[in-house]
Motif scaffolding. Structure first.
Motif, PDB file in Angstrom:
ATOM      1  N   TYR A  18       2.021   9.719  -3.070  1.00 14.28           N
ATOM      2  CA  TYR A  18       2.231   8.293  -3.307  1.00 14.28           C
ATOM      3  C   TYR A  18       3.353   7.792  -2.390  1.00 14.28           C
ATOM      4  CZ  TYR A  18      -0.792   6.616  -7.023  1.00 14.28           C
ATOM      5  OH  TYR A  18      -1.865   6.164  -7.729  1.00 14.28           O
ATOM      6  N   GLN A  60       0.831  -1.220   0.000  1.00 18.49           N
ATOM      7  CA  GLN A  60       0.000   0.000   0.000  1.00 18.49           C
ATOM      8  C   GLN A  60       0.860   1.262   0.000  1.00 18.49           C
ATOM      9  OE1 GLN A  60      -2.490  -0.598   3.453  1.00 18.49           O
ATOM     10  NE2 GLN A  60      -4.283  -0.989   2.177  1.00 18.49           N
ATOM     11  N   GLY A  93       1.251   2.464  -3.309  1.00 17.00           N
ATOM     12  CA  GLY A  93       0.023   2.651  -4.093  1.00 17.00           C
ATOM     13  C   GLY A  93      -0.630   1.360  -4.544  1.00 17.00           C
ATOM     14  N   GLU A 102      -2.111  -2.779  -3.891  1.00 15.47           N
ATOM     15  CA  GLU A 102      -3.082  -3.452  -3.025  1.00 15.47           C
ATOM     16  C   GLU A 102      -3.077  -4.930  -3.422  1.00 15.47           C
ATOM     17  OE1 GLU A 102      -4.964  -1.574  -0.824  1.00 15.47           O
ATOM     18  OE2 GLU A 102      -6.151  -3.226  -0.027  1.00 15.47           O
ATOM     19  N   LEU A 130      -4.309  -5.505  -7.066  1.00 13.55           N
ATOM     20  CA  LEU A 130      -5.222  -4.371  -7.269  1.00 13.55           C
ATOM     21  C   LEU A 130      -4.423  -3.072  -7.215  1.00 13.55           C
ATOM     22  CD1 LEU A 130      -7.512  -5.833  -4.549  1.00 13.55           C
ATOM     23  CD2 LEU A 130      -8.227  -5.751  -6.907  1.00 13.55           C
ATOM     24  N   GLY A 131      -5.119  -1.952  -7.380  1.00 15.91           N
ATOM     25  CA  GLY A 131      -4.454  -0.648  -7.312  1.00 15.91           C
ATOM     26  C   GLY A 131      -3.308  -0.576  -8.312  1.00 15.91           C
ATOM     27  N   GLU A 132      -2.210   0.051  -7.903  1.00 13.24           N
ATOM     28  CA  GLU A 132      -1.061   0.199  -8.812  1.00 13.24           C
ATOM     29  C   GLU A 132      -0.467  -1.160  -9.184  1.00 13.24           C
ATOM     30  OE1 GLU A 132      -0.034   2.979 -10.244  1.00 13.24           O
ATOM     31  OE2 GLU A 132      -1.434   4.263  -9.159  1.00 13.24           O
ATOM     32  N   PRO A 159      -8.774  -1.514 -12.118  1.00 12.25           N
ATOM     33  CA  PRO A 159      -9.925  -0.627 -11.916  1.00 12.25           C
ATOM     34  C   PRO A 159     -10.502  -0.231 -13.273  1.00 12.25           C
ATOM     35  CG  PRO A 159      -7.873   0.534 -11.502  1.00 12.25           C
ATOM     36  CD  PRO A 159      -7.518  -0.886 -11.755  1.00 12.25           C
ATOM     37  N   PRO A 165      -5.980   7.172  -5.391  1.00 12.61           N
ATOM     38  CA  PRO A 165      -4.845   6.264  -5.144  1.00 12.61           C
ATOM     39  C   PRO A 165      -5.082   5.243  -4.024  1.00 12.61           C
ATOM     40  CG  PRO A 165      -4.193   8.576  -4.841  1.00 12.61           C
ATOM     41  CD  PRO A 165      -5.673   8.536  -4.857  1.00 12.61           C
ATOM     42  N   ARG A 173      -1.402  -2.721 -12.579  1.00 12.80           N
ATOM     43  CA  ARG A 173      -0.868  -2.287 -13.875  1.00 12.80           C
ATOM     44  C   ARG A 173       0.663  -2.350 -13.912  1.00 12.80           C
ATOM     45  NH1 ARG A 173      -0.903   4.170 -14.923  1.00 12.80           N
ATOM     46  NH2 ARG A 173       0.037   4.838 -13.005  1.00 12.80           N
ATOM     47  N   CYS A 174       1.216  -3.053 -12.944  1.00  4.03           N
ATOM     48  CA  CYS A 174       2.675  -3.172 -12.922  1.00  4.03           C
ATOM     49  C   CYS A 174       3.108  -4.195 -13.970  1.00  4.03           C
ATOM     50  CB  CYS A 174       3.138  -3.601 -11.535  1.00  4.03           C
ATOM     51  SG  CYS A 174       4.906  -3.869 -11.464  1.00  4.03           S
ATOM     52  N   ILE A 188      -2.211   7.765  -0.927  1.00  2.00           N
ATOM     53  CA  ILE A 188      -2.285   6.322  -0.677  1.00  2.00           C
ATOM     54  C   ILE A 188      -2.722   6.045   0.773  1.00  2.00           C
ATOM     55  CG2 ILE A 188      -0.609   5.663  -2.431  1.00  2.00           C
ATOM     56  CD1 ILE A 188       1.528   5.660  -0.168  1.00  2.00           C
ATOM     57  N   PRO A 239      -1.518   4.475   3.478  1.00  2.00           N
ATOM     58  CA  PRO A 239      -0.726   4.723   4.698  1.00  2.00           C
ATOM     59  C   PRO A 239      -0.661   6.196   5.099  1.00  2.00           C
ATOM     60  CG  PRO A 239       0.468   3.279   3.190  1.00  2.00           C
ATOM     61  CD  PRO A 239      -0.712   3.806   2.442  1.00  2.00           C
TER      62      PRO A 239
END
Lengths: 84, 1038
Positions: free
Chosen positions: B262, A20, A23, A25, A41-43, A79, B899, A46-47, B579, B581
């Protein structure tokens, strides 16, 4: 505690905060036999190099915690705005 | 015959130039020797200066190994020597990375490496034959949105592959030739440069590159050819006078640094140090280079954690090379923080700069904030700031082009500051296209013949690079470009804006036509921010009063609390655009603030012989507001059903989710205390003041018809016999909209949200749940697919206010909740509280300017009124609101996924209230006072005996006591009192303090004494003149 629950707790409490902070999940989708299926999920979704870097790192950690025989499958869940 | 588009397959002349430019760049590194024996230790940062390591010690790091882990900080080191063949030359460490690294060589801070720069000079920290220890601290993030280096793109990710590191020697002449060629090549790619100029450059550049023989490389010959190429480019292109460009562009080096986004705040310590260090090293390399850096907080952190870099920086500040910009403590959001928070951003920011560098910064530098409140010009001006800089309106507006880049910004009270909204992004890298585009976009060319272009990587810091400076030094020679000059930000502002009588004036808020979701996203942060603003206000007032009786004023606790609150008002924290945190950190900070400040309130109260225990006969009610409170008062705390308050009507209940006692009480003095005696006997009263049957309610103020879902079909206001609900019968209607604004969904709301809705399922229809002497309340419950919503509605016996308390277990994704009220009120204007005054906004959609404002920011209240009647909505933590014709919709919750995929999921408690009023001006109908009361419940303490006190007797009800505190620079028996005019009136005000005031001096917001003659002090009464919406500060000697 069942292994499935232990793996979920490990992912939720140890791995998730780290991911997290970048960015990302992750969520455990299922644990069937020795196969752990993880949602990215999240960033993370799309890695481009999650297979080669994140997955191998996590698998190494999971093996140390839960045994060498574990396998890991990562499923990306984009997403809506990244789905074309 | 159909036209067939032919794709070119052979190389164009431009591509041929490009290819040869790349060949040239490869020769820049003249020598390269791999550095072996690297070691690494991996971990992650857990606080500002603490790391948790994954291994006991260092391990070997070889080329091809993975390094870094998610949220990882890694420490690399190597003991080595400069290779013999490189002795007596300038030697660099070269390391390609997508991480952010700060490099120490032999214990000296050498420089920074990141996606935008891959080398650090070694030889200024090391000598020939000397052993060298290189130590690197690297922080890795997988989303470097401020980089454009293709070479490091392949290294992106939360883990990275170590591609090795080497010592290199750079051939300066080839490097210079490469910059010559590349800037011209970029000019060929620049859309905004005229075609004939590009054609000329293309022809001449092609010829210049023909002078280089790449096929048969001979070093000596090659260097001669390079010199020939440079001579040719200079003579034929750079010295050419035919192709002149238009305009003048000032280049200001800057790096925007988000305190959290971020990344967490703790990571910014390192980001900031790297950024400053890189700029300091560039100043050594380029003595004429100047760089401007903002936010007192970043300087404070550098001083604390990187003192050696801070000392260097101080020296460069003295030399005028390192420019301290932006008077504020951080770059806060400028919509949501209340006036006093913005005052403190400047007070603490400027005081730090004065203490450390002996300067007061004259500009407010907020390139990235999401719109700016109309209260800001006055606050800036009274804090020593003349100039305001912010980029967003010029390039982010989605509907209208903001009409100025240089202008005078006039605030709500008439204060004026010079404003600069640079025409292009605050992150640029000095390419020809960016320079031309900036000039062409400038809208005030006639008023101001120069435009500001900030250059340097930013968002996560980083700043200017060698390439940017080399480009900057060539831009004046490139045909077709505007003239450029490199100056400081403050020089630009002074030279172009000060005394410029051609500047036009913008009188109003600087509304950003984008990022409208930030008024609502991460509701918990907004709620706690508001509560803590009130808490700090009360704490300062009570501690000040106690200090006048001998209590030790807790300077450090209060200052630390303010600073923590201000950091979390940063424009990617409080708006919720970060984000997960970052929210965790903010909530931890808020908890610490609450505990520390509440602790001080308790100590001050104890000093004043009150205490926190309610098990006493006497209850001390503290009213910190500037208005006497009569009527409904909510006393937070644990009480029993038998509690009776000195003959007053009272009833157990809740307010904003807190338990307490509602008391209908007379005359709690303004800024003072009153004691009431509690008894256990309950007087028996019949609750005959209302009638409830079959979804119809009658109270002394209303006749109401409800739907089962708690929306009203009719609300008759009895004092005026007026129906408030319009024919549309939308009143207290909760609506759930589908909210898909795209990639920036924590930031944005699109207007099309109205097109699609979800239904709330009613699971418990409206029913009466509580009745008593003071109020009657009703409850209703709803369900969504993944959420539960409980609403309590409260009608009062002696107040027309109707409260709506909401408890929501919210687990939606991309849904937005609003509550809508369509009123039987004909108006084209809404009034909205902006914390130190109010703004009037049109509710029609006649022009694109009104259309773009489909969601706006307000503070504690908003109002729609006719000439003699109106309806206000009050809230305890919600900032987003929409107006359309005769309706308002308060935005309650959102649930974006980027984010933070879990944004806003969880429990929420918030309240809003409806307050109809006679008289068309809410400011004259008690709305402002009621909105403050709604947010600032009476503080209650137990006591042994009676206390009655009126610390400040303030004669005017339009003047709000914004702050009472001790001066930042302690002076014996002095206090600061800050008032703000809230109702748009002009006049003479007066107040008397409870202790004899022997001297009164007007001060500015920095607490500097001001020459003024518009006030007098006679017999302890301070009389002064005030203007509409003015903020006035006085230093009183007691």
């Amino acid at each position: 505690m069942f292994v499935e629950e232990k793996i979920k707790q490990y992912i939720d409490h140890i791995i998730l905060p780290l991911v997290q902070a970048d960015g990302g999940e992750v969520k455990v989708k299922s644990v069937q036999g020795n196969e752990v299926t993880l949602l990215l999920l999240g960033e993370c979704s799309r890695c481009n190099i999650s297979e080669t870097c994140f997955k191998s790192w996590l698998l190494e950690k999971l093996k140390v915690q839960f045994g060498e025989e574990l396998t890991l499958k990562c499923v990306r869940e984009n997403p809506y705005f990244w789905d074309k | 015959m159909a036209h067939v588009k032919v794709a070119r397959r052979s190389m164009s002349k431009e591509e041929w130039i490009s290819l040869r430019a790349a060949w040239l760049s490869r020769r820049v590194e003249e020598q390269s020797v791999q550095i072996e024996n690297w070691e690494i230790r991996e971990g992650h940062q857990v606080s500002e200066a603490r790391y948790e390591f994954y291994d006991e010690g260092y391990r070997a790091l070889n080329e091809g190994d993975y390094m870094f882990t998610p949220d990882g900080t890694s420490f690399l080191r190597v003991d080595t020597k400069i290779p013999q063949e490189m002795e007596n030359q300038q030697v660099y460490l070269k390391l390609e990375t997508a991480a952010e690294m700060i490099v120490k060589i032999n214990g000296k801070w050498a420089g920074g490496l990141d996606p935008n720069r891959d080398r650090v000079l070694v030889t200024h920290c090391a000598e020939n034959n000397q052993k060298i220890r290189i130590e690197i601290e690297g922080y890795n993030r997988s989303k470097p949105d401020d980089e454009r280096n293709i070479k490091t793109e392949r290294l992106r990710g939360c883990r990275q592959v170590f591609t090795g590191a080497s010592f290199i020697v750079v051939n300066k002449e080839i490097q210079a030739a490469s910059y010559d060629v590349n800037i011209l090549l970029e000019t060929l790619h620049a859309e905004s440069v005229q075609e004939d100029i590009k054609e000329f450059i293309k022809e001449e550049l092609d010829k210049a590159l023909n002078l280089i023989n790449e096929e048969e490389y001979d070093k000596a010959l090659y260097l001669e050819e390079i010199l020939e190429l440079r001579r040719y480019i200079k003579e034929k292109i750079f010295d050419n006078k035919t192709y002149k460009g238009n305009g003048k562009v000032a280049l200001i080096a800057h790096s925007h640094l988000d305190i959290a986004y971020y990344w967490r705040r703790i990571n910014t310590i390192h980001k900031n140090a790297r950024t400053c260090l890189i700029q300091l090293r560039l100043m050594e390399q380029y003595p004429e280079f100047k760089y401007c850096h903002t936010q007192a907080f970043t300087y404070e952190m550098l001083e604390k954690y990187y003192p050696e870099i801070f000392e260097e920086l101080k020296e460069k500040i003295k030399q005028g090379k390192f420019e301290v910009a932006g008077g504020m403590y951080v770059e806060p959001d400028c919509n949501i923080p209340a006036a006093e928070s913005l005052v403190r951003q400047l007070l603490y920011g400027q005081h730090y700069y004065r203490e450390k560098f002996g300067i007061t910064v004259e500009n407010c530098w907020l390139p990235d904030v999401f719109g700016n409140s109309w209260i800001l010009p006055q606050i800036l001006k009274k804090a020593g700031v003349k100039y305001f800089v912010s980029n967003k309106m010029s390039t982010w507006n989605d509907t209208n082009r903001f009409p100025h880049n240089h202008f005078i910004w006039k605030g709500i009270d008439g204060s004026e500051v010079y404003a600069c909204v640079p025409p292009t992004h605050f992150i640029s890298w000095n390419t020809p296209q960016q320079i031309v585009e900036n000039w062409e976009s400038l809208q005030d060319k006639n008023a101001c013949g120069e435009t500001m272009n900030m250059f340097g990587y930013g968002d996560g810091g980083s700043g200017a690079t060698e390439e940017m400076i080399e480009y900057m030094n060539r831009l004046n020679d490139v045909p077709g470009l505007p003239a450029v000059r490199h100056i400081r930000g403050d020089e630009f502002l002074k030279q172009n804006l000060e005394g410029n009588d051609k500047l036009e004036c913008w009188d109003g808020e600087l509304y950003l036509e984008m990022h409208r979701g930030t008024f609502t996203t991460k509701g918990i942060l907004k709620k706690l921010n508001r509560q803590l603003e009130f808490l700090l206000r009360d704490a300062e007032l009570l501690c000040t009063v106690a200090s006048l009786e001998g209590f030790k004023y807790p300077y450090e606790v209060i200052k630390a609390a303010w600073k923590k609150l201000m950091i979390n008002q940063f424009h990617d924290i409080l708006p919720g655009t970060h984000i997960a945190p970052v929210t965790v950190d903010a909530l931890a900070d808020y908890k610490q603030i609450e505990e520390a400040v509440s602790g001080q309130i308790k100590k001050a109260a104890e000093y004043l012989s009150w205490n926190g225990s309610m098990n006493r006969d006497h209850l001390v009610l503290v009213n910190t507001l500037g208005w006497q409170q009569t009527g409904l008062v909510f006393v937070k705390g644990e009480f029993t059903k038998e509690t009776q308050a000195q003959g007053c009507l009272c009833q157990l209940g809740t307010h904003s989710g807190e338990k307490g006692l509602w008391i209908d009480i007379d005359n709690i003095p303004a800024v003072g205390v009153k004691t009431i005696v509690l008894s256990k006997k309950r007087s028996i009263r019949e609750a005959v003041w209302f009638d409830w049957q079959q979804m119809k309610l009658e109270t002394p103020y209303y006749k109401v018809c409800f739907n089962q879902d708690s929306s009203f079909t009719s609300l008759l206001y009895k004092p005026d016999n007026r129906e408030i609900v319009s024919q549309a019968q939308v009143f207290n209607k909760l609506k759930i909209y589908k909210d898909y604004p795209g990639m920036y969904d924590a930031w944005d709301i699109l207007e099309n949200y109205k097109q699609r809705q979800d239904d709330l399922v009613l699971i418990k229809p409206l029913s009466l749940v509580s009745q008593g002497d003071v109020f009657v309340s009703f409850e209703v419950e709803f369900q969504l697919e993944r959420s539960k919503w409980k609403q309590t509605i409260r009608f009062y016996r002696n107040s027309p206010r109707i409260d709506f308390e909401n408890k929501v277990d919210w687990n939606e994704t991309n849904r937005m909740a609003k509550v809508e009220f369509d009123l039987n009120v004909l108006t084209r204007q809404a009034k909205c509280d902006i914390s130190a005054g109010h703004i009037t906004r049109e509710t029609h959609k006649n022009t694109t300017w009104q259309q773009a404002r489909f969601e706006v920011c307000h503070h504690k209240w908003a109002d729609l009124s006719e000439t003699d009647f109106g309806v206000s909505i009050l809230n305890d933590c919600k900032y987003g609101i929409s107006f359309e014709k005769n309706s308002f919709g308060l935005t309650l919750l959102r649930s974006p996924v980027r984010p933070d995929i879990n944004c806003d999921k969880g429990e929420h408690a918030f309240s809003y209230a409806i307050l109809p009023h006679m008289g068309g001006l809410p400011e004259q109908a008690g709305v402002i006072e009621e909105a403050w009361k709604f947010n600032a419940p009476i503080r209650v303490f137990g006591a042994e005996d009676q206390h009655q006190m009126n610390w400040m007797e303030l004669q005017q009800d339009n003047l709000h006591v914004q702050a009472v505190k001790l001066p930042e620079i302690a002076e014996h028996n002095c206090i600061i009192v800050r008032l703000s005019e809230l109702k748009g009136k002009r006049g003479k005000g007066s107040f008397k303090f409870y202790k004899a005031v022997t001297k009164a001096v007007k001060v500015n917001l920095l607490e500097d004494e001001q020459p003024a003659s518009d006030y007098t002090l006679e017999n302890g009464v301070l009389e002064f003149e005030y203007k509409p919406f003015e903020i006035l500060s006085f230093k009183l000697t007691i």
